[in-house]
Design a protein around this motif. Structure first.
Motif, PDB file in Angstrom:
ATOM      1  N   LEU A 128      55.276 -43.585  15.164  1.00 18.41           N
ATOM      2  CA  LEU A 128      55.979 -42.602  14.338  1.00 18.41           C
ATOM      3  C   LEU A 128      57.074 -41.900  15.128  1.00 18.41           C
ATOM      4  O   LEU A 128      58.202 -41.716  14.652  1.00 18.41           O
ATOM      5  N   GLY A 129      56.738 -41.491  16.347  1.00 22.51           N
ATOM      6  CA  GLY A 129      57.698 -40.764  17.166  1.00 22.51           C
ATOM      7  C   GLY A 129      58.899 -41.612  17.535  1.00 22.51           C
ATOM      8  O   GLY A 129      60.036 -41.128  17.531  1.00 22.51           O
ATOM      9  N   ALA A 130      58.667 -42.891  17.869  1.00 21.27           N
ATOM     10  CA  ALA A 130      59.772 -43.770  18.222  1.00 21.27           C
ATOM     11  C   ALA A 130      60.686 -44.016  17.033  1.00 21.27           C
ATOM     12  O   ALA A 130      61.909 -44.138  17.189  1.00 21.27           O
ATOM     13  N   LEU A 131      60.115 -44.078  15.836  1.00 23.73           N
ATOM     14  CA  LEU A 131      60.927 -44.265  14.643  1.00 23.73           C
ATOM     15  C   LEU A 131      61.868 -43.088  14.413  1.00 23.73           C
ATOM     16  O   LEU A 131      62.965 -43.250  13.870  1.00 23.73           O
ATOM     17  N   GLU A 132      61.440 -41.893  14.838  1.00 22.97           N
ATOM     18  CA  GLU A 132      62.234 -40.690  14.612  1.00 22.97           C
ATOM     19  C   GLU A 132      63.126 -40.318  15.790  1.00 22.97           C
ATOM     20  O   GLU A 132      64.100 -39.582  15.618  1.00 22.97           O
ATOM     21  N   ASP A 133      62.794 -40.793  16.980  1.00 22.57           N
ATOM     22  CA  ASP A 133      63.490 -40.344  18.195  1.00 22.57           C
ATOM     23  C   ASP A 133      64.111 -41.534  18.924  1.00 22.57           C
ATOM     24  O   ASP A 133      63.422 -42.268  19.639  1.00 22.57           O
ATOM     25  N   PRO A 134      65.406 -41.745  18.777  1.00 24.52           N
ATOM     26  CA  PRO A 134      66.060 -42.895  19.420  1.00 24.52           C
ATOM     27  C   PRO A 134      66.093 -42.814  20.937  1.00 24.52           C
ATOM     28  O   PRO A 134      66.467 -43.789  21.599  1.00 24.52           O
ATOM     29  N   ARG A 135      65.695 -41.669  21.508  1.00 25.21           N
ATOM     30  CA  ARG A 135      65.630 -41.587  22.964  1.00 25.21           C
ATOM     31  C   ARG A 135      64.552 -42.501  23.525  1.00 25.21           C
ATOM     32  O   ARG A 135      64.612 -42.892  24.702  1.00 25.21           O
ATOM     33  N   LEU A 136      63.566 -42.835  22.723  1.00 17.72           N
ATOM     34  CA  LEU A 136      62.508 -43.744  23.149  1.00 17.72           C
ATOM     35  C   LEU A 136      62.992 -45.180  22.962  1.00 17.72           C
ATOM     36  O   LEU A 136      63.167 -45.649  21.832  1.00 17.72           O
ATOM     37  N   LYS A 137      63.179 -45.881  24.061  1.00 16.92           N
ATOM     38  CA  LYS A 137      63.779 -47.206  24.029  1.00 16.92           C
ATOM     39  C   LYS A 137      62.761 -48.336  23.938  1.00 16.92           C
ATOM     40  O   LYS A 137      63.145 -49.495  23.747  1.00 16.92           O
ATOM     41  N   ALA A 138      61.483 -48.018  24.103  1.00 15.40           N
ATOM     42  CA  ALA A 138      60.431 -49.035  24.008  1.00 15.40           C
ATOM     43  C   ALA A 138      59.130 -48.351  23.625  1.00 15.40           C
ATOM     44  O   ALA A 138      58.845 -47.242  24.085  1.00 15.40           O
ATOM     45  N   VAL A 139      58.335 -49.019  22.777  1.00 16.60           N
ATOM     46  CA  VAL A 139      57.078 -48.423  22.331  1.00 16.60           C
ATOM     47  C   VAL A 139      55.957 -49.453  22.401  1.00 16.60           C
ATOM     48  O   VAL A 139      56.094 -50.581  21.928  1.00 16.60           O
ATOM     49  N   ALA A 140      54.847 -49.050  23.025  1.00 22.60           N
ATOM     50  CA  ALA A 140      53.644 -49.877  23.102  1.00 22.60           C
ATOM     51  C   ALA A 140      52.510 -49.114  22.433  1.00 22.60           C
ATOM     52  O   ALA A 140      52.297 -47.932  22.732  1.00 22.60           O
TER      53      ALA A 140
END
Length: 299
Positions: A168-180
């Motif tokens: 959810l957070g990665a979908l909202e925050d483009p600062r996160l460049k990779a999600v596991a």
């Protein structure tokens, strides 16, 4: 001699209906109590890691935009990249020590913290990914401002509730460049229907109603509906093949909903969260290789 008087069919029907309603009331009451328990879990004490574990960590305090203070640890980066690590329900930051150590050995800055309502952090309501998005936002604010970190090299790793929050957070925050995400659920409603669906709507709806009445935006916790909005940022999904809490059909649906680039690693013989127990070397390698490729260009 008078004939015995037998209950009329209508009376029998009323008695049967009352019996059904009584059973339904008991089931609903029990599930309301269950829902309250999963919104207010007992806290687990944060015990210091063993000597030598995360030896360079420092205590940190994060401030969320809705006014909570979250306690955690930060390990400085040696490669200019950092990963936020999020624990699961009714646990605390120490649940993710293996992952933190693995990433730290690879040179990453690592931020572990207790989500709201857990460990040493503020809050008494757990919202299963809804307001925990603010926890992750506060964590990203912290690491992106670190002198040892390049803000374009940030990732997130979460387990179970933390995994869904990471999505959810990665979908909202483009600062996160990779999600596991390991053992994550594709949506809160889907997970509730799976976990409490023994009696169908009779057991599911009281849980959903209680969550909503407590202020949880159940419909907002639905990363599966929007995974392609990661827009090319790499995704790694991890699950155990005998996990009763994150069954294969839900994990498969989550993976199918995502767009490339994506990876899916199923750990043989692993229950919920047993990845390090069943395949420690492979688990560490998957995490290292994934974040190296995503945040360091494979270097």
């Amino acid at each position: 001699m008078k004939k015995p008087i037998h209950p009329r069919p209508a009376r029998l029907a009323v008695l049967a209906l009352l019996g059904v309603l009584a059973v339904a009331a008991v089931i609903a009451y029990r599930n309301v109590r269950t829902a309250r328990a999963v919104l207010h879990p007992a806290r687990q004490s944060v015990r210091p890691p063993a000597d030598g574990t995360l030896a360079t960590r420092t205590d940190v305090a994060l401030r969320t935009r809705d006014g909570l203070t979250l306690k955690g640890w930060y390990v400085p980066s040696r490669n200019r990249a950092a990963v936020v690590v999020m624990h699961g329900f009714a646990e605390n930051r120490t649940q993710m020590l293996f992952e933190a150590e693995a990433l730290s050995r690879a040179g990453y800055g690592v931020l572990l913290f207790d989500s709201r309502g857990h460990g040493e952090s503020d809050g008494d309501l757990v919202t299963w990914g809804d307001r925990e998005r603010e926890d992750l936002r506060a964590a990203v604010d912290f690491v992106s401002g670190r002198a040892d970190v390049e803000p374009s090299r940030l990732g997130v790793l979460g387990f179970s509730m933390g995994g869904t929050t990471a999505l959810l957070g990665a979908l909202e925050d483009p600062r996160l460049k990779a999600v596991a995400a390991a053992g994550a659920y594709p949506s809160l409603e889907a997970d509730t229907r799976y976990s409490y669906g023994k009696w169908g709507p009779l057991s599911v709806q009281p849980v959903l109603w209680t969550m909503r009445l407590s202020g949880v935006d159940v419909d907002a916790v639905d990363p599966m509906a929007h995974l392609c909005d990661l827009k090319g940022r790499p995704l790694l999904l991890i699950n155990g093949d005998v996990d009763p809490y994150a069954p294969a059909f839900l994990q498969d649906a989550l993976f199918q909903a995502a767009c490339e680039p994506k990876e899916y690693w199923v750990v043989p013989g692993a229950h919920h969260g047993e990845y390090a127990k069943k395949a420690p070397a492979e688990y560490e390698r998957h995490l290292r290789d994934f974040f190296d490729a995503a945040l360091l260009g494979g270097s």
